[in-house]
Write an enzyme that holds these catalytic residues in place. Structure first.
Site, PDB file in Angstrom:
ATOM      1  N   GLU A  79       0.810  -1.219   0.000  1.00  0.00           N
ATOM      2  CA  GLU A  79       0.000   0.000   0.000  1.00  0.00           C
ATOM      3  C   GLU A  79       0.842   1.268   0.000  1.00  0.00           C
ATOM      4  OE1 GLU A  79      -2.894  -0.372   3.110  1.00  0.00           O
ATOM      5  OE2 GLU A  79      -3.795  -2.145   2.187  1.00  0.00           O
ATOM      6  N   LYS A 102     -15.759  -1.535   2.341  1.00  0.00           N
ATOM      7  CA  LYS A 102     -15.016  -1.995   1.165  1.00  0.00           C
ATOM      8  C   LYS A 102     -16.025  -2.537   0.163  1.00  0.00           C
ATOM      9  CE  LYS A 102     -10.743  -3.370   3.553  1.00  0.00           C
ATOM     10  NZ  LYS A 102      -9.990  -4.523   4.105  1.00  0.00           N
TER      11      LYS A 102
END
Length: 426
Positions: free
Chosen positions: A205, A337
């Protein structure tokens, strides 16, 4: 004019070099929407199913041709000709077409790609931004970014057991100021790590993945970087954690492989409470494992009035699991999400349920991302006030931040940066 005339699915690559699904939806008036589907590394057991081919002769079995074939065939046959503005109706049609509780037949990756591309196509047809199409005229809140600047766990090859260490610029006035603040701290941290002899490789990330012995060591480096960059820890910039503790919960205990320690459920809750007391930590995600309901209740009772406790694996963007958590006093926030549940309509329903219960909602990426910036628009559309979309490096992460900069500029004087008020649950 907004009738669906074509749906085109394709196999593309995500930020980890693995295949994922991209979908184009074309409408009768020529409008088009495109969406690419993300993928997680640390996935909750109760998430909707991402359909992979399992053919080891292609992409080590991770191909998504079956999902793409479903998009181009069965799904188009079912919804071709329908009105793209009927999002809820079409999403319900897709759920019924799949016919399973977890979208495992057609694949949540196929269904989500269509669902999100559909919304983009409808917005394009109306010539309005996606955040305005989904959120209406009240969509104007720019979220506080949770910037993952140190990576551990399954996101990095280092001994740190916790998966994410994040900074949240809560004390600035605008989103653009927040992004600048995050970038300055990120680059300061790089210099400080280098100076101390640590590598500055980045994880999935975009955060640094140094060989540090513990969560405390990572937090100390971050605190130092905040001060060195000219900001005040706690006032200008708060801290957030994602231990992703399901990954190291074994036989009823939390096994810290990197630290060489094992903690009981009660000790884990006490450890999190101590970290939140010792550092300006305002949010902890998945501090307890997805099935450790006892631990979730314990930590919520312990620090839930002073710290945002975010359920990711615990809730998996699912209203049934969220409702159960609300009833039983687990957590006070939900991570959103889109690919955990598989349609835009169900995603928005989870946000709405959280709001009604007084929980906060955090819009989130996955570790396997693409250049798709839909979640940036959804964060503004829902006025959720918080977004988690990685570090200040890697273009798949920057794509979301850059879209938020565009939205802030578009909104002009109407734009409102959420700031510390985003943490309203605490």
């Amino acid at each position: 004019m907004t009738a669906i005339v074509d749906i085109i699915g394709r196999e593309i690559l995500d930020s980890r070099g693995n295949p994922t699904v991209e979908v184009d939806v074309v409408l009768e008036d020529g409008a088009m929407g495109r969406a690419a589907v993300p993928s997680g590394a640390s996935t909750g057991a109760y998430e909707a199913v991402e359909l992979r081919d399992g053919d080891n002769s292609r992409y080590h079995g991770k191909g998504v041709r079956k999902a793409v074939d479903a998009v181009n065939g069965e799904i188009f046959d079912a919804i071709g000709g329908m009105d793209a503005e009927q999002q809820a109706q079409i999403d319900e049609t897709l759920i019924e077409l799949d016919g399973t509780a977890n979208k495992g037949r057609l694949g949540a990756n196929a269904i989500l790609g269509v669902s999100l591309a559909l919304a983009r196509a409808a917005a394009d047809s109306l010539d309005i931004p996606l955040y305005r199409y989904v959120g209406g005229v009240t969509a104007r809140t720019l979220p506080v970014p949770m910037m993952n600047i140190v990576n551990g766990g399954v996101h990095a090859d280092n001994p740190i057991d916790f998966q994410e260490f994040m900074i949240m610029p809560v004390g600035v006035q605008t989103f653009s100021d927040a992004l600048r603040c995050g970038s300055e701290i990120f680059h300061t941290l790089r210099s400080e790590l280098k100076k101390a002899g640590h590598n500055t490789n980045v994880g999935d990330e975009g955060g640094f993945a140094p060989d540090l012995p513990s969560a405390g060591a990572a937090l100390d480096f971050i605190m130092g970087a905040i001060v060195k960059a000219g900001y005040r820890p706690g006032d200008d910039v708060a801290l957030a954690l994602d231990p992703a503790s399901t990954e190291f919960f074994k036989d009823g205990k939390y096994v810290y492989g990197g630290e060489g320690k094992t903690r009981s459920i009660e000790e884990q809750a006490q450890y999190l409470a101590k970290l939140a007391s010792d550092y300006p930590i305002v949010s902890i995600e998945d501090g307890m494992a997805e099935d450790d309901f006892e631990g979730w209740k314990l930590v919520t009772d312990m620090i839930g009035k002073t710290c945002q406790l975010v359920g990711d694996d615990l809730f998996v963007t699912n209203v049934t699991r969220l409702a159960d958590g609300i009833r039983n006093g687990r957590a006070n926030s939900i991570l959103i999400k889109v690919n955990q549940i598989g349609t835009l309509t169900e995603t928005l329903a989870a946000v709405e349920m959280a709001y009604k219960a007084g929980y906060t909602a955090v819009m989130s990426h996955r570790s396997g991302e693409t250049e798709d910036s839909t979640i940036a628009d959804l964060a503004v559309a829902t006025n959720c006030g918080q977004i988690k979309t990685g570090s200040l490096s890697r273009s798949d992460r920057a794509a979301k931040y850059n879209q938020l900069l565009r939205i802030e500029q578009q909104l002009g004087a109407q734009a409102k940066y959420a700031g510390r008020a985003a943490l309203k649950a605490v």
